[in-house]
Scaffold this motif. Structure first.
Motif, mmCIF file in Angstrom:
data_model
loop_
_atom_site.group_PDB
_atom_site.id
_atom_site.type_symbol
_atom_site.label_atom_id
_atom_site.label_comp_id
_atom_site.label_asym_id
_atom_site.label_seq_id
_atom_site.Cartn_x
_atom_site.Cartn_y
_atom_site.Cartn_z
ATOM 1 N N SER A 111 11.340 2.313 4.082
ATOM 2 C CA SER A 111 9.969 1.830 4.047
ATOM 3 C C SER A 111 8.998 2.907 3.572
ATOM 4 C CB SER A 111 9.549 1.340 5.428
ATOM 5 O OG SER A 111 8.160 1.081 5.432
ATOM 6 N N THR A 112 8.275 2.602 2.512
ATOM 7 C CA THR A 112 7.290 3.563 2.004
ATOM 8 C C THR A 112 6.072 3.650 2.927
ATOM 9 O OG1 THR A 112 6.240 1.861 0.644
ATOM 10 C CG2 THR A 112 8.012 3.127 -0.369
ATOM 11 N N PHE A 113 5.853 2.599 3.714
ATOM 12 C CA PHE A 113 4.794 2.591 4.725
ATOM 13 C C PHE A 113 5.033 3.744 5.714
ATOM 14 C CE2 PHE A 113 2.725 0.943 8.566
ATOM 15 C CZ PHE A 113 1.681 0.156 8.114
ATOM 16 N N LEU A 142 0.805 -1.225 0.000
ATOM 17 C CA LEU A 142 0.000 0.000 0.000
ATOM 18 C C LEU A 142 0.834 1.270 0.000
ATOM 19 C CD1 LEU A 142 -2.984 -0.416 2.478
ATOM 20 C CD2 LEU A 142 -3.081 0.214 0.072
ATOM 21 N N GLY A 143 1.916 1.263 0.754
ATOM 22 C CA GLY A 143 2.760 2.462 0.827
ATOM 23 C C GLY A 143 3.318 2.800 -0.543
ATOM 24 N N ASN A 144 3.859 1.784 -1.217
ATOM 25 C CA ASN A 144 4.370 1.977 -2.576
ATOM 26 C C ASN A 144 3.276 2.493 -3.500
ATOM 27 O OD1 ASN A 144 6.432 -0.500 -1.718
ATOM 28 N ND2 ASN A 144 7.289 0.954 -3.166
ATOM 29 N N ARG A 145 2.103 1.899 -3.401
ATOM 30 C CA ARG A 145 0.998 2.308 -4.282
ATOM 31 C C ARG A 145 0.626 3.764 -4.053
ATOM 32 N NH1 ARG A 145 -2.469 -2.298 -5.854
ATOM 33 N NH2 ARG A 145 -1.065 -4.057 -5.700
ATOM 34 N N SER A 204 -8.945 -7.380 4.113
ATOM 35 C CA SER A 204 -8.882 -7.079 5.548
ATOM 36 C C SER A 204 -7.442 -6.766 5.974
ATOM 37 C CB SER A 204 -9.483 -8.214 6.373
ATOM 38 O OG SER A 204 -8.521 -9.189 6.664
ATOM 39 N N HIS A 205 -6.484 -7.373 5.307
ATOM 40 C CA HIS A 205 -5.071 -7.063 5.560
ATOM 41 C C HIS A 205 -4.781 -5.606 5.177
ATOM 42 C CE1 HIS A 205 -0.692 -7.790 5.642
ATOM 43 N NE2 HIS A 205 -0.635 -7.185 4.472
ATOM 44 N N ASP A 206 -5.299 -5.191 4.041
ATOM 45 C CA ASP A 206 -5.076 -3.815 3.588
ATOM 46 C C ASP A 206 -5.766 -2.796 4.494
ATOM 47 O OD1 ASP A 206 -3.537 -4.693 1.551
ATOM 48 O OD2 ASP A 206 -4.966 -4.278 -0.052
ATOM 49 N N PRO A 228 -1.821 -2.243 17.162
ATOM 50 C CA PRO A 228 -3.157 -2.586 16.643
ATOM 51 C C PRO A 228 -3.246 -3.986 16.050
ATOM 52 C CG PRO A 228 -2.431 -0.442 15.819
ATOM 53 C CD PRO A 228 -1.242 -1.087 16.459
ATOM 54 N N SER A 229 -2.201 -4.451 15.353
ATOM 55 C CA SER A 229 -2.289 -5.775 14.731
ATOM 56 C C SER A 229 -0.887 -6.311 14.522
ATOM 57 C CB SER A 229 -2.994 -5.687 13.363
ATOM 58 O OG SER A 229 -2.078 -5.228 12.380
ATOM 59 N N HIS A 230 -0.771 -7.593 14.328
ATOM 60 C CA HIS A 230 0.518 -8.179 13.924
ATOM 61 C C HIS A 230 0.178 -9.257 12.916
ATOM 62 C CE1 HIS A 230 -0.446 -11.304 16.945
ATOM 63 N NE2 HIS A 230 -0.842 -10.267 17.657
ATOM 64 N N VAL A 276 11.023 -4.809 8.867
ATOM 65 C CA VAL A 276 12.255 -5.567 8.655
ATOM 66 C C VAL A 276 12.172 -6.212 7.273
ATOM 67 C CG1 VAL A 276 13.696 -7.442 9.525
ATOM 68 C CG2 VAL A 276 12.449 -5.969 11.129
ATOM 69 N N PHE A 277 13.101 -5.870 6.405
ATOM 70 C CA PHE A 277 13.041 -6.366 5.024
ATOM 71 C C PHE A 277 13.746 -7.707 4.876
ATOM 72 C CE2 PHE A 277 12.297 -1.829 4.563
ATOM 73 C CZ PHE A 277 11.243 -1.815 3.673
ATOM 74 N N ASP A 278 14.750 -7.938 5.706
ATOM 75 C CA ASP A 278 15.548 -9.150 5.586
ATOM 76 C C ASP A 278 15.063 -10.152 6.629
ATOM 77 O OD1 ASP A 278 17.463 -11.097 5.547
ATOM 78 O OD2 ASP A 278 19.169 -9.711 5.478
HETATM 79 P P1 GDP Z 1 7.250 -0.983 2.349
HETATM 80 O O1 GDP Z 1 7.397 -2.341 1.751
HETATM 81 O O2 GDP Z 1 7.698 -0.928 3.787
HETATM 82 O O3 GDP Z 1 7.891 0.074 1.513
HETATM 83 O O4 GDP Z 1 5.691 -0.611 2.441
HETATM 84 P P2 GDP Z 1 4.437 -1.095 1.604
HETATM 85 O O5 GDP Z 1 3.241 -0.531 2.309
HETATM 86 O O6 GDP Z 1 4.595 -0.768 0.164
HETATM 87 O O7 GDP Z 1 4.411 -2.668 1.704
HETATM 88 C C1 GDP Z 1 4.428 -3.310 2.951
HETATM 89 C C2 GDP Z 1 3.101 -4.012 3.229
HETATM 90 O O8 GDP Z 1 3.319 -4.966 4.270
HETATM 91 C C3 GDP Z 1 2.028 -3.072 3.766
HETATM 92 O O9 GDP Z 1 1.257 -2.486 2.769
HETATM 93 C C4 GDP Z 1 1.228 -4.014 4.636
HETATM 94 O O10 GDP Z 1 0.417 -4.816 3.824
HETATM 95 C C5 GDP Z 1 2.324 -4.875 5.249
HETATM 96 N N1 GDP Z 1 2.898 -4.220 6.436
HETATM 97 C C6 GDP Z 1 4.174 -3.807 6.616
HETATM 98 N N2 GDP Z 1 4.345 -3.257 7.842
HETATM 99 C C7 GDP Z 1 3.138 -3.309 8.449
HETATM 100 C C8 GDP Z 1 2.655 -2.880 9.732
HETATM 101 O O11 GDP Z 1 3.380 -2.320 10.560
HETATM 102 N N3 GDP Z 1 1.329 -3.097 9.988
HETATM 103 C C9 GDP Z 1 0.506 -3.704 9.088
HETATM 104 N N4 GDP Z 1 -0.776 -3.879 9.412
HETATM 105 N N5 GDP Z 1 0.923 -4.109 7.876
HETATM 106 C C10 GDP Z 1 2.222 -3.924 7.557
#
Ligand code: GDP
Length: 490
Positions: free
Chosen positions: A407-409, A104-107, A383-385, A371-373, A307-309
């Protein structure tokens, strides 16, 4: 309560100083009218020129968008074989289709970039969200028009299999330039369509990370002039291209006029475009009310751990975070005012548990909350989004932000908030990690601005015909603290 907001008693705060118009009903999209009350202290005001451009774009989306005769006409020409020979005439509508991918962040940073490019080039923005449905998580941003690309009907429509476009596509600008035939380059560097001296019906712009030299010529003035006459542009990107647009000569003047504060570009674009759907907004406001809202003066510290790795030892990431918050005195302040709270977002609950053990029970009187893990990133799961988007918005309500570099998030959260985060450097990849290695030093740095980092800029100066140091070209473009090869507006 905000329940009685109606278009009669709206104030400038609700409409974000004119970014938004009151043309939507409150019930259809509550977040449009409530976002402002969760983000009271934005010091950035949109310029009158930006506002006039937004209103102009809204009129264009309404006149040319799906469902209008103009759209039907443009679609027919795109799908008929003679479309290629027609080009665009004055008054014709032109389109930019954004092909979204990744998380979502990238989008979101990509759509914001595409929108700005559409404004600059007077094109209608249409969003293709992929397998997921953007309408699950966002309201429509433009009054009286849809930004969602309707499903393609024609079998041979170039809009049919949008997810298949890539670096290899022969319709890409890069491949057209590389293979020569379609475009003529004159001695003075001007480029024009070869035959029949008319632009093709559509061009695909491949602008995702790892793109090639010829794709990157997108950022040249001559190539932008070439693209102007193309009725349909299809753009695939996962990146924040805006700093790149600030380096594209024909756009510089307009952009500087629209954004006198360059470092607030995403802050304005993001707050203009993205309005969580009622389902997402309910999750945000319910969670906020139950866990984060407190007495006036409460500070909420938001911590985003990405964490990417997979092989990264969690303890190393935790040590980095704890030394960041100690060095920068981000959490000890909490002991003084015992009502403060901590919001942790992460795919894992491990960090939250350790932070709660350290700072919960007494130190942060307002508690430590997650809020969630979700465990891992998932695709095409509504629901994940919903959780991901609501956590970005919850982070954006925090008073202090600590984010994970790259992280784009985190970028979206800081941009919506208008707050400069402390950014944790990405630890070196596990393969390069040695036994007993300490956390990166310094463990975190203050971001130079609230802007997202553009991870894949073009270093090529088209006029000079060589690569340049991008952080020396304009006073408001710097290298990012988290990605050394990336650039950021400051
Ligand atoms: P990026 O990969 O960190 O640049 O961010 P993006 O949003 O593009 O992709 C990561 C995706 O992983 C998010 O859109 C979520 O679906 C999931 N994600 C990563 N970190 C979290 C978090 O802290 N909480 C939740 N709910 N989802 C996460």
């Amino acid at each position: 309560d905000s329940d009685d907001i109606s278009p009669v008693n709206l104030t400038a705060d609700h409409l974000l100083d004119g970014l938004l118009t009151a043309e939507f009903s409150y019930r259809s999209c509550r977040s449009r009218y409530e976002f402002g009350s969760y983000h009271k202290n934005s010091s950035h005001k949109p310029s009158p020129y930006l506002l006039s451009k937004l209103r102009k774009q809204e009129a264009l989306q309404k006149r040319c968008g799906p469902g209008t005769p103009a759209y039907k006409n443009a679609l027919r020409r795109l799908q008929s074989s003679d479309g290629a020979a027609t080009g665009v005439e004055d008054g014709d509508c032109r389109y930019l289709v954004n092909i979204s991918f990744r998380g979502l962040g990238n989008r979101m940073i990509a759509v914001a970039s595409a929108f700005l490019y559409a404004v600059l080039t007077e094109r209608v923005l249409l969003v293709h969200w992929g397998k997921q449905d953007a309408a699950d998580v966002f309201c429509e941003p433009f009054p009286g028009a849809t930004w969602l690309l309707p499903r393609a009907s024609g079998k041979r429509s170039p809009l049919r299999n949008l997810d298949d476009y890539g670096g290899e596509s022969k319709e890409s600008l890069g491949n057209m330039l590389q293979s020569g035939g379609a475009v003529v380059v004159s001695a003075d560097g001007n480029v024009s369509w070869a035959s029949p001296r008319r632009p093709p019906a559509y061009v695909y712009l491949h602008l995702s990370g790892g793109y090639g030299f010829h794709d990157k010529l997108f950022y040249c003035g001559a190539h932008q002039r070439l693209l102007r006459g193309v009725p349909w542009l299809l753009m695939r990107t996962d990146s924040y291209l805006v700093p790149g647009l600030f380096l594209t000569p024909p756009f510089v003047g307009e952009l500087e006029a629209m954004f006198p504060e360059k470092d607030a570009a995403f802050h304005h674009l993001g707050r203009y475009l993205f309005h969580p759907s009622n389902a997402v907004w309910r999750a945000v406001t319910n969670y906020h009310r139950a866990n984060l809202a407190g007495a006036a003066g409460r500070r909420v510290v938001g911590i985003q751990i990405r964490v990417f790795d997979k092989k990264q030892p969690p303890q190393l990431v935790l040590d980095q975070l704890l030394s960041c918050v100690r060095n920068e005195k981000l959490l000890p302040g909490i002991a003084a005012s015992n009502d403060d709270a901590v919001l942790v977002t992460s795919l894992s609950s491990w960090y939250y548990e350790r932070i709660a053990a350290e700072y919960g029970g007494g130190v942060a009187g307002g508690g430590v909350h997650q809020p969630s893990h979700e465990g891992k990133q998932r695709w095409g799961d509504a629901s994940h989004d919903v959780k991901a988007l609501s956590e970005m918005y919850l982070l954006s309500t925090c008073d202090v932000l600590v984010t994970s570099g790259f992280s784009t998030f985190g970028y979206v959260a800081q941009g919506l908030a208008g707050r400069r985060p402390w950014v944790m450097a990405r630890p070196s990849p596990w393969e390069e990690w040695t036994e007993g290695q300490a956390a990166p030093e310094p463990p975190c740095r203050r971001a130079l601005s609230v802007e997202p980092c553009f991870h894949s800029p073009s270093y090529y100066d088209c006029a000079a015909g060589r690569d340049v140091e991008l952080d020396r070209v304009r006073p408001y473009i710097r290298r990012c603290v988290d990605v050394s090869w990336g650039i950021q507006l400051v």
